[in-house]
Design an enzyme around this catalytic site. Structure first.
Site, PDB file in Angstrom:
ATOM      1  N   CYS A   4      -4.284   5.260  12.502  1.00 35.50           N
ATOM      2  CA  CYS A   4      -3.327   4.560  11.639  1.00 35.50           C
ATOM      3  C   CYS A   4      -3.435   5.168  10.241  1.00 35.50           C
ATOM      4  O   CYS A   4      -4.521   5.161   9.639  1.00 35.50           O
ATOM      5  CB  CYS A   4      -3.607   3.060  11.600  1.00 35.50           C
ATOM      6  N   CYS A   7      -4.696   2.727   7.574  1.00 32.54           N
ATOM      7  CA  CYS A   7      -6.127   2.428   7.736  1.00 32.54           C
ATOM      8  C   CYS A   7      -6.956   3.588   7.189  1.00 32.54           C
ATOM      9  O   CYS A   7      -7.996   3.364   6.546  1.00 32.54           O
ATOM     10  CB  CYS A   7      -6.464   2.161   9.202  1.00 32.54           C
ATOM     11  N   ASP A  30       3.487   5.125  -3.442  1.00 31.11           N
ATOM     12  CA  ASP A  30       4.172   5.776  -2.326  1.00 31.11           C
ATOM     13  C   ASP A  30       4.253   7.276  -2.600  1.00 31.11           C
ATOM     14  O   ASP A  30       4.600   7.699  -3.702  1.00 31.11           O
ATOM     15  CB  ASP A  30       5.573   5.180  -2.144  1.00 31.11           C
ATOM     16  N   HIS A  46      -5.913  -4.355   9.735  1.00 31.16           N
ATOM     17  CA  HIS A  46      -4.758  -3.757  10.404  1.00 31.16           C
ATOM     18  C   HIS A  46      -3.947  -4.821  11.133  1.00 31.16           C
ATOM     19  O   HIS A  46      -4.428  -5.429  12.081  1.00 31.16           O
ATOM     20  CB  HIS A  46      -5.221  -2.684  11.410  1.00 31.16           C
ATOM     21  N   ASN A  87      10.067  -3.172   5.749  1.00 30.39           N
ATOM     22  CA  ASN A  87      10.798  -2.704   6.929  1.00 30.39           C
ATOM     23  C   ASN A  87      10.013  -3.111   8.171  1.00 30.39           C
ATOM     24  O   ASN A  87       8.800  -2.895   8.236  1.00 30.39           O
ATOM     25  CB  ASN A  87      10.979  -1.184   6.868  1.00 30.39           C
ATOM     26  N   GLY A  93      13.701   0.938  10.051  1.00 31.16           N
ATOM     27  CA  GLY A  93      13.120   2.100   9.384  1.00 31.16           C
ATOM     28  C   GLY A  93      11.621   2.032   9.157  1.00 31.16           C
ATOM     29  O   GLY A  93      11.085   2.799   8.356  1.00 31.16           O
ATOM     30  N   HIS A  98       1.586  -0.328  10.167  1.00 26.86           N
ATOM     31  CA  HIS A  98       0.563  -1.134   9.485  1.00 26.86           C
ATOM     32  C   HIS A  98       1.346  -1.874   8.413  1.00 26.86           C
ATOM     33  O   HIS A  98       1.977  -1.233   7.551  1.00 26.86           O
ATOM     34  CB  HIS A  98      -0.523  -0.227   8.891  1.00 26.86           C
ATOM     35  N   HIS A 100       3.189  -3.256   5.512  1.00 28.07           N
ATOM     36  CA  HIS A 100       3.198  -2.830   4.109  1.00 28.07           C
ATOM     37  C   HIS A 100       4.424  -3.387   3.412  1.00 28.07           C
ATOM     38  O   HIS A 100       5.498  -3.503   3.995  1.00 28.07           O
ATOM     39  CB  HIS A 100       3.153  -1.305   3.977  1.00 28.07           C
ATOM     40  N   HIS A 102       6.831  -2.605   0.277  1.00 24.51           N
ATOM     41  CA  HIS A 102       7.262  -1.701  -0.784  1.00 24.51           C
ATOM     42  C   HIS A 102       7.524  -2.559  -2.020  1.00 24.51           C
ATOM     43  O   HIS A 102       8.240  -3.565  -1.935  1.00 24.51           O
ATOM     44  CB  HIS A 102       8.573  -1.005  -0.416  1.00 24.51           C
TER      45      HIS A 102
HETATM   46  P1  AMP Z   1       8.233   2.612   6.002  1.00 23.93           P
HETATM   47  O1  AMP Z   1       9.161   3.756   6.289  1.00 23.93           O
HETATM   48  O2  AMP Z   1       8.899   1.369   5.521  1.00 23.93           O
HETATM   49  O3  AMP Z   1       7.304   2.360   7.174  1.00 23.93           O
HETATM   50  O4  AMP Z   1       7.346   3.067   4.777  1.00 23.93           O
HETATM   51  C1  AMP Z   1       6.317   3.999   4.895  1.00 23.93           C
HETATM   52  C2  AMP Z   1       6.130   4.600   3.532  1.00 23.93           C
HETATM   53  O5  AMP Z   1       4.882   5.260   3.509  1.00 23.93           O
HETATM   54  C3  AMP Z   1       7.194   5.626   3.131  1.00 23.93           C
HETATM   55  O6  AMP Z   1       7.877   5.183   1.965  1.00 23.93           O
HETATM   56  C4  AMP Z   1       6.384   6.892   2.864  1.00 23.93           C
HETATM   57  O7  AMP Z   1       6.861   7.635   1.766  1.00 23.93           O
HETATM   58  C5  AMP Z   1       4.983   6.349   2.621  1.00 23.93           C
HETATM   59  N1  AMP Z   1       3.897   7.249   2.915  1.00 23.93           N
HETATM   60  C6  AMP Z   1       3.748   8.032   4.004  1.00 23.93           C
HETATM   61  N2  AMP Z   1       2.592   8.729   3.936  1.00 23.93           N
HETATM   62  C7  AMP Z   1       1.986   8.343   2.771  1.00 23.93           C
HETATM   63  C8  AMP Z   1       0.783   8.707   2.119  1.00 23.93           C
HETATM   64  N3  AMP Z   1      -0.081   9.599   2.660  1.00 23.93           N
HETATM   65  N4  AMP Z   1       0.494   8.148   0.925  1.00 23.93           N
HETATM   66  C9  AMP Z   1       1.340   7.273   0.360  1.00 23.93           C
HETATM   67  N5  AMP Z   1       2.496   6.876   0.941  1.00 23.93           N
HETATM   68  C10 AMP Z   1       2.824   7.413   2.111  1.00 23.93           C
HETATM   69 ZN    ZN Z   2      -3.768   0.313  10.058  1.00 21.80          ZN
END
Ligand code: AMP
Ligand code: ZN
Length: 114
Positions: A4, A7, A30, A46, A87, A93, A98, A100, A102
Site C-alpha cells: 500500500c 502505508c 500531494d 490502513h 474519492n 477516481g 487507503h 485519504h 484531499h
Molecule cells: P486519489 O486519486 O483520489 O486516490 O488520490 C491519490 C492521490 O495520491 C493523487 O492526487 C496523487 O497525486 C497522490 N499521490 C500518489 N503518489 C503519491 C506520493 N508518492 N506522494 C504524495 N502523493 C501521492
Molecule cells: Zn495503507
C-alpha cells in the site's frame, strides 16, 4: 498493509513532504498538486475507503475532522473557500486504496466537480 503506497509513506519507506503528524494521522503534500495548497490526510491505520471508516474509531475520525479545521485556519483557507474530497471507488477516481482526504485551497473551485 503490504504493497500500500500510503502505508509505505506512513512507515517512512517512501519519502513525502509531511505537513502534520500525530500518533494516528498523517498529512502530507500531494505529489501532483491540483491546487496551490493540496494536502492528503490519511489515518495511519490502513482502511480501504470511507466505507470502512468505522474501523478507525471515533477518536481518530474526530481527530481528522479537527485537523481539517486546524489546517484551514493555519493556511488561511476558509476566507476564499477550500475543498475536501474523498474519492471512493474506481468510478470516482480513487487510485490509492487507503482512505485519504484531499484538502485543497488557494484557487477557485468549480461545481459540479468533474
Ligand atoms: P486519489 O486519486 O483520489 O486516490 O488520490 C491519490 C492521490 O495520491 C493523487 O492526487 C496523487 O497525486 C497522490 N499521490 C500518489 N503518489 C503519491 C506520493 N508518492 N506522494 C504524495 N502523493 C501521492
Ligand atoms: Zn495503507
Amino acid at each position: 498493509m503490504e504493497n500500500c503506497l500510503f502505508c509505505k509513506i506512513i512507515n517512512k519507506e517512501i519519502d513525502s513532504s509531511i505537513v502534520y503528524e500525530t500518533d494516528n494521522v498523517l498529512v502530507f503534500k500531494d505529489i501532483n498538486p491540483k491546487a496551490p495548497v493540496h494536502f492528503l490526510m490519511v489515518p495511519k491505520k490502513h482502511v480501504k475507503s470511507i466505507m470502512e471508516i468505522e474501523e478507525l474509531g471515533y477518536d481518530t475520525i474526530k481527530e481528522m475532522m479537527d485537523m481539517v479545521v486546524k489546517i484551514a485556519k493555519n493556511y488561511e483557507l476558509s476566507k476564499d473557500g477550500f475543498r475536501i474530497v474523498t474519492n471512493t471507488g474506481i468510478g470516482a477516481g480513487q487510485s490509492v486504496e487507503h482512505l485519504h482526504f484531499h484538502i485543497m485551497g488557494k484557487r477557485k473551485f468549480g461545481w459540479p466537480p468533474g
